[in-house]
Design a protein around this motif. Structure first.
Motif: not given
Length: 183
Positions: A138-143, A106-108
């Motif tokens: 999936x890697x979140x670069x923004x929220x 549940x992180x980036x």
């Protein structure tokens, strides 16, 4: 005296920046139940022996059934270069499928596993159904914005009778790299 002022200013700046640093680290990345996602990706695929292949574009539209589970529809359009004795031209083909993925963490960085079921059609392919297993991250670069990398193994079949043998006999890899957004 200058050292004392410099130290005081430095400490004040550091203490003043702490709330900003805490807010930046507590930003919540990723979707919540009920959110949707859209991604656009470059795709590629090849046969088991890497003799024939294709490249194209894939679009995903998904709905979060839970915070960590997404189901949706995926459409691909591909240009194919197929090796064969009687084949002189290259072809266009497409595939449409439904998918269901489970995301870990549940992180980036959010690795996921899932499956898909759909059909492939067009020039240079035998119109057929397929089922597939997939994994990726999936890697979140923004929220709400993420990079996506996915690999699928798809096995093809024409009816339920030959679906059992399809996993061993007629499969292909498909891989995707793209960008997505939750809304």
């Amino acid at each position: 005296m200058t050292r004392i002022h410099t130290t005081a200013i430095t400490l004040s700046c550091l203490l003043g920046a702490l709330p900003l640093a805490a807010a930046a680290q507590s930003a919540e990345f990723g979707p919540d139940q009920g959110d949707r996602e859209f991604s656009i990706s470059g795709t590629g695929s090849n046969d088991r022996d890497f003799n024939s292949g294709s490249f194209g574009v894939t679009g995903d539209l998904g709905w979060y059934l839970r915070d960590n589970m997404v189901g949706g529809v995926r459409q691909s359009v591909n240009y194919a270069s197929i090796e064969g004795a009687d084949i002189e031209d290259d072809f266009w083909n497409g595939s449409t499928r439904g998918y269901l993925d489970y995301q870990f963490l549940n992180d980036r960085a959010r690795p996921f596993v899932g499956g898909s079921l759909g059909g492939i059609y067009g020039d240079g392919v035998k119109d057929s159904a397929f089922a597939g297993l997939e994994t990726g991250i999936k890697y979140y670069v923004q929220t709400r914005t993420y990079f996506l990398a996915r690999a699928e193994y798809q096995f093809f079949f024409n009816d339920a009778d030959n679906a059992d043998d399809a996993f061993q006999d007629s499969g292909a890899w498909a891989y995707t790299i793209g960008l997505g957004y939750n809304f």
